[in-house]
Design a protein around this motif. Structure first.
Motif, mmCIF file in Angstrom:
data_model
loop_
_atom_site.group_PDB
_atom_site.id
_atom_site.type_symbol
_atom_site.label_atom_id
_atom_site.label_comp_id
_atom_site.label_asym_id
_atom_site.label_seq_id
_atom_site.Cartn_x
_atom_site.Cartn_y
_atom_site.Cartn_z
ATOM 1 N N ALA A 53 54.197 58.732 31.780
ATOM 2 C CA ALA A 53 54.685 57.360 31.576
ATOM 3 C C ALA A 53 54.551 56.550 32.857
ATOM 4 N N GLY A 54 54.886 57.184 34.003
ATOM 5 C CA GLY A 54 54.757 56.499 35.288
ATOM 6 C C GLY A 54 53.317 56.126 35.580
ATOM 7 N N LEU A 55 52.392 57.050 35.299
ATOM 8 C CA LEU A 55 50.966 56.783 35.515
ATOM 9 C C LEU A 55 50.476 55.696 34.561
ATOM 10 N N GLY A 56 50.954 55.754 33.314
ATOM 11 C CA GLY A 56 50.523 54.767 32.327
ATOM 12 C C GLY A 56 50.944 53.363 32.689
ATOM 13 N N ILE A 57 52.251 53.178 32.948
ATOM 14 C CA ILE A 57 52.758 51.847 33.292
ATOM 15 C C ILE A 57 52.227 51.419 34.660
ATOM 16 N N GLY A 58 52.200 52.366 35.619
ATOM 17 C CA GLY A 58 51.660 52.040 36.943
ATOM 18 C C GLY A 58 50.200 51.614 36.858
ATOM 19 N N GLY A 59 49.427 52.329 36.022
ATOM 20 C CA GLY A 59 48.030 51.968 35.832
ATOM 21 C C GLY A 59 47.882 50.596 35.185
ATOM 22 N N LEU A 60 48.805 50.288 34.224
ATOM 23 C CA LEU A 60 48.766 48.983 33.568
ATOM 24 C C LEU A 60 49.057 47.863 34.565
ATOM 25 N N ILE A 61 50.052 48.059 35.432
ATOM 26 C CA ILE A 61 50.367 47.049 36.443
ATOM 27 C C ILE A 61 49.178 46.847 37.387
ATOM 28 N N ALA A 62 48.536 47.963 37.744
ATOM 29 C CA ALA A 62 47.346 47.857 38.597
ATOM 30 C C ALA A 62 46.244 47.080 37.887
ATOM 31 N N LEU A 63 46.061 47.332 36.582
ATOM 32 C CA LEU A 63 45.051 46.620 35.808
ATOM 33 C C LEU A 63 45.360 45.123 35.760
ATOM 34 N N GLN A 64 46.636 44.791 35.565
ATOM 35 C CA GLN A 64 47.046 43.385 35.567
ATOM 36 C C GLN A 64 46.673 42.712 36.889
ATOM 37 N N ALA A 65 46.947 43.422 37.977
ATOM 38 C CA ALA A 65 46.665 42.858 39.301
ATOM 39 C C ALA A 65 45.167 42.659 39.519
ATOM 40 N N LEU A 66 44.381 43.592 39.041
ATOM 41 C CA LEU A 66 42.931 43.478 39.214
ATOM 42 C C LEU A 66 42.356 42.340 38.374
ATOM 43 N N ILE A 67 42.946 42.093 37.194
ATOM 44 C CA ILE A 67 42.537 40.936 36.379
ATOM 45 C C ILE A 67 42.847 39.642 37.134
ATOM 46 N N ILE A 68 44.046 39.575 37.715
ATOM 47 C CA ILE A 68 44.426 38.417 38.523
ATOM 48 C C ILE A 68 43.449 38.243 39.686
ATOM 49 N N LEU A 69 43.146 39.387 40.324
ATOM 50 C CA LEU A 69 42.268 39.348 41.501
ATOM 51 C C LEU A 69 40.903 38.767 41.134
ATOM 52 N N THR A 70 40.270 39.280 40.071
ATOM 53 C CA THR A 70 38.943 38.788 39.685
ATOM 54 C C THR A 70 39.006 37.337 39.212
ATOM 55 N N TRP A 71 40.090 36.986 38.497
ATOM 56 C CA TRP A 71 40.283 35.606 38.035
ATOM 57 C C TRP A 71 40.399 34.655 39.219
ATOM 58 N N ALA A 72 41.177 35.062 40.239
ATOM 59 C CA ALA A 72 41.366 34.219 41.424
ATOM 60 C C ALA A 72 40.086 34.102 42.238
ATOM 61 N N LEU A 73 39.347 35.207 42.363
ATOM 62 C CA LEU A 73 38.098 35.169 43.129
ATOM 63 C C LEU A 73 37.066 34.287 42.441
ATOM 64 N N ASP A 74 37.029 34.330 41.097
ATOM 65 C CA ASP A 74 36.083 33.505 40.352
ATOM 66 C C ASP A 74 36.340 32.016 40.583
ATOM 67 N N ARG A 75 37.601 31.667 40.831
ATOM 68 C CA ARG A 75 37.953 30.258 41.025
ATOM 69 C C ARG A 75 37.993 29.869 42.495
ATOM 70 N N GLY A 76 37.658 30.809 43.359
ATOM 71 C CA GLY A 76 37.570 30.495 44.785
ATOM 72 C C GLY A 76 38.914 30.257 45.444
ATOM 73 N N PHE A 77 39.982 30.906 44.921
ATOM 74 C CA PHE A 77 41.309 30.733 45.523
ATOM 75 C C PHE A 77 41.325 31.320 46.934
ATOM 76 N N SER A 78 42.203 30.760 47.764
ATOM 77 C CA SER A 78 42.377 31.294 49.118
ATOM 78 C C SER A 78 43.010 32.673 49.067
ATOM 79 N N ILE A 79 42.879 33.426 50.161
ATOM 80 C CA ILE A 79 43.476 34.760 50.212
ATOM 81 C C ILE A 79 44.989 34.688 50.070
ATOM 82 N N GLU A 80 45.611 33.601 50.617
ATOM 83 C CA GLU A 80 47.064 33.442 50.500
ATOM 84 C C GLU A 80 47.477 33.251 49.043
ATOM 85 N N LYS A 81 46.673 32.421 48.302
ATOM 86 C CA LYS A 81 46.989 32.201 46.892
ATOM 87 C C LYS A 81 46.817 33.505 46.100
ATOM 88 N N LEU A 82 45.713 34.217 46.386
ATOM 89 C CA LEU A 82 45.454 35.485 45.677
ATOM 90 C C LEU A 82 46.586 36.468 45.914
#
Length: 919
Positions: free
Chosen positions: A783-812
């Protein structure tokens, strides 16, 4: 005041004079004065750490010291804001950890105070119970069989008093005590007119005057006081420490690897060092043992409200795996309010109305009311009152009893006919008695009777007996029948025996009564002193009748037993009652089911160990047993792999209570010795409270597992986010100060709130967990790996979304920082239960969690929008659309877990496990 060691050689009057006390005891004012002078009646303990030392100790962790060093280096390099933020978060973490440990300490102190033994004293001429720590020299204490002696004392009155002094002298046999003064040269071991702290009353009763307390007692030089609760590390905490070390080692290896990669990818060495330490602090659950201890302590406090006092924290774990409860009948499964329901007198069976100890009711033959002036009824009830040591009285509009409940039931029945003991004792005084014993199974008194011949056909010295029907009948040669004393023929005897069996089949306890006129030359004094054998007095008796009584089951017990069955817990009744009576009660309560067996003590003795072990799982009732039999029952169940809870209240129950996995003593009727040997005390002597404690124990363990899984998923998520971001994008998604902040606010209030989650409806519909099963199983890790992996996946989606829009490192970094915090808040609601939907539990049924989440959110908003904190944590404001993305992704943490619970519930239903939704 003279040396306490020499009171043994003084006459009682001299002892009273020197101790400044009378037979009325000390006054409250004098007792308070002496308490200030001599101190509390306790052994001195090791000095406790002050709150300041406890606070300072929170900063001794190697990782914390590294962080403090890093903040100093940052300051020297001119990074004052970084240094301040690190110190601030370290300080807050220390405060939080201090609060948790301080609350844990207070929880332990509460346990100690709740289990503080009591003593019965005479003060200002009245009996009262006080905590034994408040005893002072000069106090008069009353002691009886089963009591633990609370202080060193000089005996002033005793009745067959014997004490077990093995804990002090090593002497295995009980020591006969006396109130007589002894020669001054008597060795300490032979001072039989003294009793000592920590020893136990093995037999009889007495009154003694306290001569020494606390460190001045004979036990004062020994380490520790029997019966106190020591704060020790629980097996659960040890298990958590091992888990924490395992996680810590794995995390440090990963962190070191990622930090080295960061350096290779061009990140500054100091930044990667600081970041690595921060991530290690976040990933290693250092505060877990403290949070668990608080959870256990709060759970124990909840148990107290449900009348179950757990004496030692490890016992909470045992409650969660208990699968057999062996319970006494009287007072635990039943109300312990014996009520006479039927009489057999003059060859007629009469019904008695009224319940409990209220002396209100009538006598009926069929539907016809019988006059209480009936001579046979008067003869029977007069013997029941005079051959009786109990009493009934009214207090606060409630009828209470003093003495044995069986005797009290007889008194209440007689009072319904207008026969009251206080009046009859004066009118027909007791001149002598032959006391009841388990061997004799009867009691006899000699009374001077001057009665009207029309009401009672006896005058002069009369012996009244009551006891087991077979014993009383065996001593009778005559019967009071049709207004005359007639020969007791074998036919009438057989008829009476049939009535006894008939009453027993109706779950009634049957007492037989008889009387006899004695010759005037019999001396009552010789009878009391043993000068006349009991057999000589108790022969040729006149049978007067039978009284059938019943101790009705507690109304809530039947439901509690069904709860046990649903929870996979077998309930076993153990009683000294007749086999027929025990079986009838057990069937009524749902303990004795079809194909279950009932076994008597003699039948148990006839079985070999192997044969008994083969049958033990099918035996639900043990009747006519002695405390020694309980040990065999415990041993047989343990060999079968069961975890056994055993109740007890007497001195002889102590070995069984110690041998059981969970020894449960009675708080009202239990002796000090049984309480000391127990793991838990029932403050209301009620079986339903055992079941409530099991429910709380299971719930505590469930809550601990849930907030461990909550924390595990957070730590795994953070490590995965950073690991993948560096390997895949060579970006640091979170700064060191942000990681520390996440660790502070997500590992602080929410786990504490999860620890007070109330029991859900299914906690007692699950089988007991395996005793070999650890606190963290593959299920929690998955369960810890599952939820932890999901949170990591959420963060990586945010990361790619922010990079695609050219956000600053502070915003990311602000987006990922905020996402992790909010995702963990959604996750906190997941772990209110690992089975039930948050919507079936109710969103607001755990208000502390709601407050904890709201507080955490407010703190995160401050970090994002307050300029001072923006500078410190390198954050920037987020727009509404950015908030929409963050909340949409974070909410999937809750949505995905709800889906898992839903499909898991459907799977359980298909397999026949029953409903899992509590709504």
């Amino acid at each position: 005041m003279r040396d306490t060691g020499v009171y043994y050689d003084q006459e009682i009057n001299s002892v009273f004079k020197e101790l400044g006390v009378s037979e009325a005891g000390l006054s409250s004012e004098e007792a308070e004065k002496r308490l200030k002078e001599y101190g509390v009646n306790e052994l001195k303990e090791k000095e406790k750490a002050s709150a300041l030392r406890l606070f300072v100790s929170q900063f001794r962790s190697v990782l914390i010291l590294i962080l403090i060093t890093a903040s100093i280096i940052s300051a020297l390099l001119g990074e004052l804001i970084d240094a301040a933020v690190i110190l601030f978060t370290v300080f807050l973490a220390g405060v939080l950890s201090f609060v948790q440990e301080y609350r844990a300490e207070k929880a332990i102190e509460l346990l100690r105070s709740l289990t503080s033994p009591e003593a019965t004293v005479i003060r200002e001429g009245a009996e009262k119970k006080i905590p034994s720590k408040e005893l002072v020299p000069g106090d008069l204490i009353l002691i009886q069989t089963g009591d633990r002696i609370p202080a060193d004392a000089r005996i002033i009155k005793e009745f067959n008093l014997k004490t077990d002094e093995s804990s002090l002298t090593g002497e295995s046999l009980p020591v006969k005590k006396s109130s007589e003064a002894l020669p001054s040269e008597t060795p300490e071991a032979d001072r039989t007119n003294m009793v000592y702290t920590g020893t136990a009353v093995a037999y009889g009763r007495g009154c003694a005057v306290v001569t020494a307390t606390g460190m001045e007692t004979a036990f004062g030089e020994l380490a520790g006081l029997l019966g106190t609760i020591e704060r020790s590390r629980t097996p659960l905490q040890e298990s958590l420490d091992k888990f924490g070390r395992w996680i810590g080692i794995a995390t440090l290896i990963i962190v070191a690897f990622v930090a080295m990669l960061g350096v290779l990818y061009g990140f500054p060495l100091f930044d990667m060092f600081l970041w690595g330490v921060a991530l290690a602090v976040a990933a290693i659950p250092e505060a877990l043992p403290a949070v668990v201890t608080v959870g256990l302590g709060l759970g124990v406090r909840r148990m107290v409200k449900r009348h179950a006092l757990v004496r030692k924290l490890p016992s909470v774990e045992t409650l969660g795996v208990t699968n057999v409860i062996c319970s006494d009948k009287t007072g635990t499964l039943t109300q312990n309010k014996m009520t006479v329901e039927k009489l057999c007198v003059n060859e007629q069976v009469l019904k008695v109305t009224g319940v409990g100890y209220s002396p209100e009711g009538n006598f009926f033959k069929g539907e016809t009311k019988v006059s209480v002036d009936d001579v046979h009824l008067q003869a029977l009830l007069l013997g029941a009152v005079l051959c009786n040591d109990a009493g009934i009285f009214k207090e606060d509009e409630k009828w209470e009893i003093k003495g044995d409940p069986t005797e009290a039931a007889l008194m209440v029945a007689a009072a319904k006919a207008g026969l009251h003991k206080t009046e009859l004792d004066k009118e027909y005084p007791r001149l002598a008695e032959i006391p009841f014993s388990s061997e004799r199974k009867r009691m006899t008194t000699l009374n001077k009777v001057e009665a009207d011949a029309d009401n009672f056909p006896l005058n002069g010295l009369v012996a009244f007996s009551k006891g087991a029907p077979e014993v009383i009948l065996g001593s009778c040669t005559k019967i009071f029948l049709d207004g005359e004393i007639k020969t007791l023929s074998p036919e009438i005897k057989q008829l009476i025996s049939g009535k006894v069996r008939e009453m027993a089949d109706q779950a009634l306890r049957v007492i037989a009564l008889s009387f006899r006129s004695l010759a005037e030359d019999i001396s009552p004094e010789k009878v009391s002193s043993g000068g006349r054998p009991a057999e000589e007095i108790e022969e040729d008796m006149v049978f007067s009748g039978l009284m059938g009584m019943r101790d009705p089951p507690r109304e809530e017990v039947k439901t509690a037993i069904q709860k046990c069955a649903d929870a996979g817990i077998k309930t076993v009744m153990i009683t000294g009652d007749h086999k027929i009576t025990a079986s009838a009660i057990a069937k009524e309560l749902g303990i004795l089911k079809e194909n279950d067996l009932t076994l008597t003590g003699s039948e148990l003795d006839s079985l070999g160990d192997a044969e008994f072990e083969d049958k033990v799982e099918r035996i639900s009732v043990y009747a006519r047993v002695y405390p020694i039999h309980k040990l065999r029952v415990i041993d047989a169940f343990k060999k079968k792999g069961y975890v056994v809870a055993m109740t007890g209240d007497g001195v002889n129950d102590a070995p069984a209570l110690k041998a059981a996995d969970m020894g449960i003593a009675m708080g009202i009727t239990g002796t000090d010795v049984s309480k000391e040997a127990s793991s838990m005390i029932l403050t209301d002597d009620n079986f339903a409270s055992i079941v409530a404690a099991v429910e709380e124990g299971r719930n505590i363990f469930k809550n601990i597992r849930n907030f461990i899984t909550y924390g595990l998923s957070a730590h795994i998520g953070e490590v995965l986010i950073v690991l993948i971001a560096i390997l895949g994008w060579r970006i640091l998604p979170l700064l060191a100060v942000q990681i520390l902040w996440i660790n502070l606010i997500t590992d602080g209030l929410p786990p504490m709130a999860l620890s007070v989650e109330p029991p859900d409806s299914g906690v007692m519909r699950q089988k007991p967990r395996n005793v070999e099963e650890g606190i963290v199983t593959r299920r929690e890790i998955a369960a810890g790996l599952g939820i932890g992996g999901l949170i990591a996946l959420q963060a990586l989606i945010i990361l790619t979304w922010a990079l695609d829009r050219g956000f600053s490192i502070e915003k990311l970094q602000t987006l990922i920082f905020t996402l992790v915090v909010f995702s963990e808040m959604f996750n906190a609601f997941n772990w209110r239960s690992d089975r039930y939907s948050i919507f079936s539990l109710g969103l607001f049924t755990n208000k502390p969690l709601v407050y904890a989440v709201l507080t955490t959110i407010i703190l995160q908003l401050i970090v994002i929008y307050v300029p001072l904190f923006q500078t410190a944590f390198r954050t920037v404001p987020l727009s509404l659309s950015e908030w929409g993305v963050v909340l949409a992704l974070a909410s999937t943490t809750l949505i995905s877990m709800e889906l898992v619970k839903y499909f898991s519930g459907r799977s359980h239903k298909k397999k026949g496990y029953g409903k899992i939704n509590s709504g």
